[in-house]
Scaffold this motif. Structure first.
Motif, PDB file in Angstrom:
ATOM      1  N   ALA A 132     -46.807 -47.748   0.161  1.00 50.91           N
ATOM      2  CA  ALA A 132     -46.587 -47.985  -1.266  1.00 50.91           C
ATOM      3  C   ALA A 132     -45.238 -47.384  -1.685  1.00 50.91           C
TER       4      ALA A 132
ATOM      5  N   ASP B  80     -51.530 -46.346   1.882  1.00 54.24           N
ATOM      6  CA  ASP B  80     -50.780 -45.787   0.755  1.00 54.24           C
ATOM      7  C   ASP B  80     -49.395 -45.315   1.175  1.00 54.24           C
TER       8      ASP B  80
ATOM      9  N   ASN C  71     -50.135 -46.586 -10.216  1.00 51.26           N
ATOM     10  CA  ASN C  71     -49.355 -47.177  -9.128  1.00 51.26           C
ATOM     11  C   ASN C  71     -48.583 -48.386  -9.643  1.00 51.26           C
TER      12      ASN C  71
END
Length: 800
Positions: A478, A475, A272
């Motif tokens: 993100a 998430d 990530n």
């Protein structure tokens, strides 16, 4: 009491808006609140942010200069011209250079690359490099992540017969260079919709203009590295490119990226933006800081796995060396600053210079000192022979460091940068005037409020809100980074259920927090030294990020603590510590970052005969117990040092009387914390709360041995052998008997009074006094920490 390092702010929540968006998008209230906090209140806008799409990419020909650059490059390809890619030595420059290599390879071009050496050459385009390029037969130069300010150098290139295409993203100066084409979204007359591209993003748009739909999708991996490393906003087009780059990177075909992820300890399947920022980017940057960035470019562009693994290993070793160099300079710079300020205030802008400070890492050192002191920081390396100082600056939100440097331009040979970061060079002869000018500018611009760091949280929540489902849903927001930070939550009124340290040497802190029936594990990296200050039962507020902890197939939510605060006065129980001085010093140093914004004051109270023994206490004012005054300052400046709020009170010795304790508590009535460091007397040496039975037993023992006058010391020895009472206790009980007329004392002899007047024990002031002192000693010696804390704080309220 632990003051938070930062002020915490969170937006006012609109429960109805959160509920409506959650219902409309079928998401949790937690995720809904995060979207609203980021300004996305419309369904479609929120969905687009979470899911993205190709519509986020803009036409590369909207960039001014692109219509000139593309035909010129195509002409160079057709004519077989030799092209030079001129890059920069940071991770964005390395990524930009790597991307151009992939592009020119794809196009079958003849090309060379040139990246200046950070220490030997410095940033930007250099004439000697252009001379070298001419010798190589270069007729077209393409700069990446540099060039927008290179007016004289590009004019020189033109004189040599070379065209220059500039691709850059730095702030353009008023006077622009005479390049064949300038591609920079920040140009005043550039109508490109997104201004936040990194240098590698601008290079990617050039590749997109040249290749169109033939642009390889996995080149976004290179864009993701440079964009994240250069702290560009992860919004709009950057967000789309980085998101796609991360998806591709999870199955990357680039040997260099695979090897770099491996040495960074990152699992490819879960890579990530945070992994890139803290794993890959530092290793790429280390190449340019301590070596030459060409090594990192080769790593990213090699097609051989064996070479990639070797280069990644080399960068890992260089990065470890870089960490050691940074640590050394931080220690030296901190010592220089402490010596400079003495007992005074930290200056509004910190400027430190020395020989032997590697110019490649001074920016990192500046960042670390900024984190510690929250002041603008400039760190300069002085060349021992030339006297030239080269350095880097990092600033706080309240001060535009580029404007500050501009106000002192007459003292520098060169400077450049942004509001938050800059670089400069000057001669050491100008250093004193430069420091004076910068401090004068900072004093005009900054106020005390600017020195209080502020962290923006997304919401104030309860532990019950921080669920596994909520952590998994996050998430969708993100990738996280600049302008789209990892969500942060404020939790108030939690209770520490368990405290422990983890990691090598107990470097990290692990807490279990509880609120009602809900509990959650929390980790604070680098805060292991707080473990002794956060025992079970401590009420605590935290600022934290929510993550998922996966271990042996188990998944559960976990908090990553960013900051914390304890709102109540704390008593640190170190009674009987083997090295009280060492512990006092450690507590003082650990509390320093959590002492609030006022002057940090610590005081220790001890006996007069201990003064010489406690001379090792640094930065702590000394007080001594006194029979008449309660306490007295042990040095001339003690009263001045402890005037105002005292952050820490260390009791190195238990007070002898309640009056002494009250005098201490009155002198430091607003102390944030109290450390108990006094010795613990053995059971037999302690005073007992006196009872009638004690005196009845003593009366029976003393009567037969003092029928005739006996030396008092013999009486005490005999009584101590016959009873379980200490000499101290017996002496004070004899004071009671004397006051009541049961014994007579004369010239250290004791004699028994055979027919004393009947009097109640409670008529004796010595009896009452003994009870008060014994009660105090019982609290100090035998009570639990919470009992002693409650008792002391109640007494403090009584004397305040």
């Amino acid at each position: 009491m632990l003051h938070s390092k930062n002020k915490w702010h969170s937006p006012a929540a609109d429960p109805d808006a959160i509920k409506d968006l959650a219902r409309s998008l079928s998401i949790s209230p937690l995720l809904s609140s995060l979207l609203i906090a980021r300004g996305m209140t419309v369904d479609q806008e929120a969905l687009s942010f979470m899911d993205g799409g190709a519509e986020e990419y803009h036409d590369p020909f909207l960039l001014k200069g692109m219509t000139e650059a593309v035909p010129r490059i195509r002409k160079a390809l057709e004519d077989g011209e030799h092209i030079l890619v001129y890059g920069d030595y940071d991770a964005d420059g390395v990524s930009s250079t790597a991307l151009m290599i992939f592009l020119l390879r794809h196009l079958g071009a003849s090309f060379d690359i040139y990246i200046p050496h950070r220490s030997n050459e410095g940033y930007g385009l250099h004439n000697h490099a252009l001379d070298w390029a001419l010798q190589q037969g270069v007729s077209l130069v393409i700069t990446v992540d540099t060039g927008i300010s290179a007016c004289s150098q590009i004019a020189y290139a033109n004189e040599l017969g070379m065209d220059v295409i500039v691709t850059d993203h730095h702030e353009p100066p008023e006077l622009l260079p005479p390049a064949y084409a300038l591609i920079n979204p920040k140009l005043k007359d550039c109508n490109y919709p997104f201004k936040g591209l990194a240098g590698v993003g601008v290079a990617y748009k050039l590749a997109q203009a040249l290749l169109g739909e033939d642009l390889p999708a996995d080149w976004c991996e290179i864009v993701a590295i440079g964009t994240i490393a250069d702290l560009m906003p992860l919004l709009g087009e950057n967000r789309a490119m980085v998101r796609n780059g991360l998806i591709s990177m999870r199955q990357s075909k680039f040997p260099g990226i695979r090897a770099l992820l491996d040495v960074s300890g990152v699992t490819m399947a879960t890579v990530n933006a945070v992994n890139i920022a803290f794993g890959m980017a530092p290793r790429i940057n280390a190449s340019g800081r301590l070596d030459h960035a060409g090594r990192a470019v080769t790593l990213l562009t090699t097609d051989r796995m064996e070479e990639a693994e070797q280069l990644a290993g080399e960068l890992d070793l260089i990065n470890k060396e870089r960490q050691l160099v940074v640590d050394r300079i931080v220690v030296e710079a901190s010592a220089q600053l402490e010596q400079k300020i003495g007992n005074g205030e930290v200056p509004p802008v910190i400027i430190l210079a020395s020989e032997g400070w590697n110019v490649g890492v001074v920016g990192i050192v500046a960042s670390k000192l900024l984190d510690r002191y929250f002041r603008p920081v400039i760190i300069l390396d002085i060349h021992p022979e030339t006297g030239m100082c080269k350095g880097s600056a990092r600033s706080i939100p309240g001060l535009d460091i580029y404007s500050a440097l501009s106000s002192c331009s007459e003292h520098m040979d060169h400077f450049g940068g942004h509001p938050a970061a800059a670089g400069m060079s000057l001669h050491r002869d100008s250093l004193e005037a430069f420091i004076a000018g910068m401090e004068s500018y900072a004093n005009r611009v900054l106020t005390p409020d600017h020195f209080i760091p502020v962290i923006q949280a997304d919401a104030e929540v309860s532990l019950s809100d921080l669920t596994l489902q909520g952590a998994a849903e996050m998430d969708r927001l993100a990738p996280f980074g600049m302008s789209n930070p990892m969500p942060r939550f404020i939790v108030r009124g939690a209770t520490v259920k368990d405290t422990r340290t983890m990691g090598q040497g107990g470097k990290h802190l692990k807490l279990v927090l509880q609120q009602g029936q809900d509990s959650i594990e929390s980790v604070a990296f680098g805060k292991g030294n707080l473990a002794g200050l956060l025992p079970a039962g401590t009420a605590i507020d935290v600022l934290a990020e929510l993550s998922i902890n996966e271990w042996n197939g188990s998944r559960k939510p976990q908090l990553m603590l960013q900051d914390l605060a304890v709102q109540h006065v704390q008593v640190f129980d170190l009674r009987g510590a083997a090295d009280a001085v060492k512990h006092a010093q450690q507590i003082r140093d650990v509390l320093l970052p959590y002492s609030g914004n006022g002057p940090y004051r610590a005081a220790a109270v001890l006996r007069k005969d201990q003064i010489s023994e406690q001379s090792q206490l640094k930065g702590i004012s000394l007080w001594v117990y006194d029979k008449e005054a309660g306490i007295l300052g042990a040095a001339e400046d003690t009263e001045e040092q402890t005037s105002g709020r005292t952050s820490l009170l260390c009791l190195m010795e238990m007070p002898e009387t309640p009056e002494q304790l009250d005098a201490v508590l009155a002198a430091v009535s607003e102390a944030d914390n109290i450390a108990l460091l006094h010795p613990v007397r053995e059971g037999r040496e302690r005073l007992l709360i006196p009872t009638r039975e004690h005196f009845k037993s003593l009366y029976k023992l003393i009567a037969p041995i003092t029928a005739q006058p006996v030396p008092e010391h013999e009486v005490l020895l005999h009584l101590s052998r016959q009873s379980k009472l200490s000499i101290r206790m017996l002496t004070m009980m004899l004071d009671v008997f004397e006051e009541l007329g049961f014994i007579e004392r004369e010239q250290d002899f004791i004699s028994f009074v055979t027919e004393p007047e009947a009097k109640s024990l409670t008529n004796s002031q010595h009896f009452v006094r003994l009870g008060q002192i014994a009660e105090m000693e019982q609290y100090f010696m035998e009570s639990s920490t919470s009992q002693l804390q409650d008792w002391m704080l109640s007494r403090r309220l009584g004397v305040s």
